[in-house]
Motif scaffolding. Structure first.
Motif, PDB file in Angstrom:
ATOM      1  N   VAL A 193       0.823  -1.214   0.000  1.00  0.00           N
ATOM      2  CA  VAL A 193       0.000   0.000   0.000  1.00  0.00           C
ATOM      3  C   VAL A 193       0.857   1.264   0.000  1.00  0.00           C
ATOM      4  N   PHE A 194       2.168   1.098  -0.003  1.00  0.00           N
ATOM      5  CA  PHE A 194       3.089   2.233  -0.008  1.00  0.00           C
ATOM      6  C   PHE A 194       3.473   2.609  -1.437  1.00  0.00           C
ATOM      7  N   GLU A 195       3.629   3.888  -1.651  1.00  0.00           N
ATOM      8  CA  GLU A 195       4.126   4.373  -2.940  1.00  0.00           C
ATOM      9  C   GLU A 195       5.461   5.070  -2.681  1.00  0.00           C
ATOM     10  N   PRO A 196       6.586   4.428  -3.055  1.00  0.00           N
ATOM     11  CA  PRO A 196       7.905   4.999  -2.759  1.00  0.00           C
ATOM     12  C   PRO A 196       8.115   6.382  -3.373  1.00  0.00           C
ATOM     13  N   ASP A 197       7.517   6.616  -4.538  1.00  0.00           N
ATOM     14  CA  ASP A 197       7.659   7.900  -5.222  1.00  0.00           C
ATOM     15  C   ASP A 197       6.301   8.592  -5.334  1.00  0.00           C
ATOM     16  N   CYS A 198       5.614   8.675  -4.204  1.00  0.00           N
ATOM     17  CA  CYS A 198       4.314   9.347  -4.172  1.00  0.00           C
ATOM     18  C   CYS A 198       4.489  10.831  -4.489  1.00  0.00           C
ATOM     19  N   VAL A 199       3.648  11.343  -5.358  1.00  0.00           N
ATOM     20  CA  VAL A 199       3.678  12.759  -5.727  1.00  0.00           C
ATOM     21  C   VAL A 199       2.555  13.465  -4.962  1.00  0.00           C
ATOM     22  N   PRO A 200       2.875  14.193  -3.890  1.00  0.00           N
ATOM     23  CA  PRO A 200       1.830  14.834  -3.090  1.00  0.00           C
ATOM     24  C   PRO A 200       0.896  15.715  -3.903  1.00  0.00           C
ATOM     25  N   LYS A 201       1.431  16.395  -4.919  1.00  0.00           N
ATOM     26  CA  LYS A 201       0.594  17.278  -5.716  1.00  0.00           C
ATOM     27  C   LYS A 201      -0.535  16.503  -6.403  1.00  0.00           C
ATOM     28  N   THR A 202      -0.234  15.290  -6.855  1.00  0.00           N
ATOM     29  CA  THR A 202      -1.266  14.468  -7.493  1.00  0.00           C
ATOM     30  C   THR A 202      -2.364  14.100  -6.507  1.00  0.00           C
ATOM     31  N   VAL A 203      -1.969  13.767  -5.282  1.00  0.00           N
ATOM     32  CA  VAL A 203      -2.952  13.430  -4.249  1.00  0.00           C
ATOM     33  C   VAL A 203      -3.782  14.667  -3.898  1.00  0.00           C
ATOM     34  N   MET A 205      -4.510  17.136  -5.897  1.00  0.00           N
ATOM     35  CA  MET A 205      -5.440  17.390  -7.009  1.00  0.00           C
ATOM     36  C   MET A 205      -6.643  16.444  -6.958  1.00  0.00           C
ATOM     37  N   ASP A 206      -6.401  15.182  -6.587  1.00  0.00           N
ATOM     38  CA  ASP A 206      -7.515  14.235  -6.451  1.00  0.00           C
ATOM     39  C   ASP A 206      -8.468  14.679  -5.347  1.00  0.00           C
ATOM     40  N   ALA A 207      -7.893  15.103  -4.218  1.00  0.00           N
ATOM     41  CA  ALA A 207      -8.721  15.543  -3.093  1.00  0.00           C
ATOM     42  C   ALA A 207      -9.504  16.805  -3.452  1.00  0.00           C
ATOM     43  N   VAL A 208      -8.865  17.728  -4.170  1.00  0.00           N
ATOM     44  CA  VAL A 208      -9.534  18.962  -4.600  1.00  0.00           C
ATOM     45  C   VAL A 208     -10.717  18.634  -5.505  1.00  0.00           C
ATOM     46  N   GLU A 209     -10.493  17.741  -6.470  1.00  0.00           N
ATOM     47  CA  GLU A 209     -11.554  17.393  -7.413  1.00  0.00           C
ATOM     48  C   GLU A 209     -12.758  16.775  -6.704  1.00  0.00           C
ATOM     49  N   ASN A 210     -12.505  15.826  -5.803  1.00  0.00           N
ATOM     50  CA  ASN A 210     -13.605  15.129  -5.140  1.00  0.00           C
ATOM     51  C   ASN A 210     -14.301  16.000  -4.106  1.00  0.00           C
ATOM     52  N   ALA A 211     -13.534  16.828  -3.398  1.00  0.00           N
ATOM     53  CA  ALA A 211     -14.155  17.750  -2.454  1.00  0.00           C
ATOM     54  C   ALA A 211     -14.997  18.783  -3.201  1.00  0.00           C
ATOM     55  N   GLY A 212     -14.506  19.220  -4.356  1.00  0.00           N
ATOM     56  CA  GLY A 212     -15.261  20.177  -5.172  1.00  0.00           C
ATOM     57  C   GLY A 212     -16.575  19.597  -5.668  1.00  0.00           C
ATOM     58  N   LEU A 213     -16.549  18.334  -6.105  1.00  0.00           N
ATOM     59  CA  LEU A 213     -17.773  17.671  -6.558  1.00  0.00           C
ATOM     60  C   LEU A 213     -18.788  17.566  -5.426  1.00  0.00           C
ATOM     61  N   LEU A 214     -18.305  17.228  -4.236  1.00  0.00           N
ATOM     62  CA  LEU A 214     -19.200  17.109  -3.087  1.00  0.00           C
ATOM     63  C   LEU A 214     -19.777  18.466  -2.705  1.00  0.00           C
ATOM     64  N   CYS A 215     -18.927  19.489  -2.758  1.00  0.00           N
ATOM     65  CA  CYS A 215     -19.383  20.847  -2.447  1.00  0.00           C
ATOM     66  C   CYS A 215     -20.448  21.295  -3.463  1.00  0.00           C
ATOM     67  N   ASP A 216     -20.228  20.981  -4.718  1.00  0.00           N
ATOM     68  CA  ASP A 216     -21.207  21.330  -5.760  1.00  0.00           C
ATOM     69  C   ASP A 216     -22.549  20.645  -5.526  1.00  0.00           C
ATOM     70  N   GLN A 217     -22.511  19.404  -5.017  1.00  0.00           N
ATOM     71  CA  GLN A 217     -23.747  18.674  -4.746  1.00  0.00           C
ATOM     72  C   GLN A 217     -24.598  19.374  -3.689  1.00  0.00           C
ATOM     73  N   PHE A 218     -23.939  19.942  -2.693  1.00  0.00           N
ATOM     74  CA  PHE A 218     -24.671  20.541  -1.580  1.00  0.00           C
ATOM     75  C   PHE A 218     -24.976  22.023  -1.784  1.00  0.00           C
ATOM     76  N   TYR A 219     -24.042  22.752  -2.422  1.00  0.00           N
ATOM     77  CA  TYR A 219     -24.185  24.208  -2.518  1.00  0.00           C
ATOM     78  C   TYR A 219     -24.332  24.705  -3.956  1.00  0.00           C
ATOM     79  N   SER A 222     -18.584  25.819  -5.832  1.00  0.00           N
ATOM     80  CA  SER A 222     -17.381  25.477  -5.068  1.00  0.00           C
ATOM     81  C   SER A 222     -16.269  26.444  -5.449  1.00  0.00           C
ATOM     82  N   PRO A 223     -15.392  26.756  -4.497  1.00  0.00           N
ATOM     83  CA  PRO A 223     -14.323  27.718  -4.799  1.00  0.00           C
ATOM     84  C   PRO A 223     -13.216  27.099  -5.647  1.00  0.00           C
ATOM     85  N   GLY A 224     -12.530  27.930  -6.395  1.00  0.00           N
ATOM     86  CA  GLY A 224     -11.362  27.478  -7.134  1.00  0.00           C
ATOM     87  C   GLY A 224     -10.193  27.252  -6.195  1.00  0.00           C
ATOM     88  N   VAL A 225      -9.140  26.643  -6.702  1.00  0.00           N
ATOM     89  CA  VAL A 225      -7.974  26.312  -5.874  1.00  0.00           C
ATOM     90  C   VAL A 225      -6.699  26.597  -6.656  1.00  0.00           C
TER      91      VAL A 225
END
Length: 443
Positions: A193-203, A205-219, A222-225
């Motif tokens: 489950v470890f990624e030796p060369d994990c790119v934090p920026k990619t993670v 961006m994934d979190a931003v996209e999914n949080a934005g989708l959830l925010c759009d569902q409720f409100y 969603s704000p830009g980032v």
């Protein structure tokens, strides 16, 4: 629900016939083996199912035993709620399942297969542990009021959930490496489950996209980032980090989700929402991710409550709601902080009421420095429960003092080191220590 509880209690009763408690007491005296990210990934590159089996068949029961002893110290009114009784029965059953391998010193292929299947079943059994334990707290509060939630409960939940993070990581790492239906292909960049060369920026961006989708569902908005990187170690190069991406995603999604909600609710009258600012910075010792919003900030008097379980600035969501709630349960921040602290990091939040909030995720930059931080059960912990949350004045309760950093006064570092040395005398090395484990992986 009641039928399921009855079945669980019956299973627990059958397990007791094997004198489970005597084994819990025995295993609780063993010292837990603390691993670093470097050790996890190094072993994962050359590991065999047999080597992993020899380590885990001792280590997982040891970690289960440590927290099972603590469960018994819970206030009786909490321990007897239906949900907590169910969680307790899960732990008894899982510990009992692993005792079946107690005498299997020279495992055959069949034993190795059964062990992997057992770990998978245990993992699935405990999938809803967080929610079920949370439900137990709700049951207690609904029956006896807010005053029934003693400080010892907060103390226990930090330790209980951190122990769970550690046990699940050990099991999922084994399953990711050796369970044929779950293990990744040889071409995968993951080691378990470890990624030796994990790119934090990619993670991020994934979190931003999914949080934005959830925010759009409720409100319906969603704000830009904006995302910026600064690599002070290797100027101009993309930041990479050996880590568990799912852990990092959990933290980021929670912080970004909260920041988006605050922004939308504060600036609902604006045609264009203020953007979130995310900075990823790598230094020689720390990798820091800062999430800044302009969502009005938090009152200073509320800052100490941010990491308390069941504290939330949002209303508790409907239990029958079909869409994942944006906020309201009060577990996101305390659990996120535990994920950060698990490998020696932290989450800290600063705020300016009337302007906005900045949340900082701190991770160890070097995988060799990123040690597991898990709770230890000992005489000091038992006294802590018995004396109603008195400050610790004896052996430390965590495998690393870094857990105490940034905590409230009840988590002050132990004052006495003499008693720490005395307490350690009751701990015995496990039959398959981490030193032997690392030695076999180098063959």
């Amino acid at each position: 629900m009641n039928l399921e509880i009855s079945k669980m209690v019956a299973n627990a009763a059958r397990a007791i016939t094997r004198d489970v408690q005597s084994y819990v007491t025995k295993y609780c005296k063993y010292q837990q083996s603390i691993l670093t990210i470097e050790q996890f990934t190094h072993f994962g590159k050359t590991a065999s199912p047999k080597e992993s089996y020899k380590f885990l068949r001792h280590e997982v029961p040891i970690r289960l035993a440590h927290i099972m002893q603590e469960i018994s110290h819970l206030p009786k009114n909490l321990l007897t709620t239906p949900s907590v009784r169910m969680v307790s029965s899960w732990y008894v059953q899982s510990f009992n399942d692993l005792l079946n391998f107690h005498e299997e010193d020279k495992p055959s292929e069949d034993v190795l297969s059964r062990f992997t299947t057992t770990l998978l079943n245990i993992k699935r059994r405990h999938d809803n542990t967080v929610e079920t334990m949370a439900q137990g707290i709700i049951e207690l509060r609904e029956s006896e009021g807010e005053g029934a939630i003693l400080p010892a409960v907060q103390y226990f939940l930090d330790r209980f959930y951190m122990n769970r993070i550690g046990i699940r990581l050990l099991m999922t790492q084994h399953l990711a490496l050796f369970e044929k239906d779950l293990s990744k292909s040889s071409k995968s960049r993951f080691i378990g489950v470890f990624e030796p060369d994990c790119v934090p920026k990619t993670v991020v961006m994934d979190a931003v996209e999914n949080a934005g989708l959830l925010c759009d569902q409720f409100y319906f908005d969603s704000p830009g980032v904006t995302i910026k990187e600064h690599n002070s170690v290797e100027a101009g190069k993309e930041i990479i980090q050996a880590y568990v991406p799912s852990h990092l995603y959990f933290m980021l999604f929670e912080l970004i989700k909260n920041a988006m909600r605050a922004t939308v609710e504060t600036h609902s009258d604006l045609t264009e929402l203020p953007k979130l600012e995310i900075d990823i910075v790598k230094g020689k010792e720390d990798l820091t991710i800062r999430v800044t919003d302009y969502g009005g900030g938090i009152k200073r008097q509320n800052m100490d409550s941010l990491f308390a379980y069941h504290y939330s600035t949002a209303p508790q969501p409907d239990r029958d709601f079909t869409i994942a709630p944006l906020a309201g349960y009060g577990y996101g921040l305390p659990l996120s902080r535990l994920y950060a602290k698990y490998f020696g990091g932290d989450i800290q939040i600063t705020s300016m009421e009337g302007l906005g909030t900045s949340a900082h995720i701190y991770l160890k930059a070097l995988s060799a420095d990123a040690h597991e931080v898990i709770p230890m059960y000992n005489s000091s912990v038992a006294r802590h429960y018995e004396e109603e949350n008195q400050p610790i004045n004896g052996p430390r309760e965590w495998t690393c003092d870094s857990f105490y950093d940034g905590q409230v006064s009840s988590y002050a570092k132990p004052k006495s080191r003499t008693s720490l040395r005395q307490d350690r005398k009751i701990h015995h090395s496990s039959k398959f220590s981490i030193d032997r484990w690392m030695k076999t992986s180098n063959r």
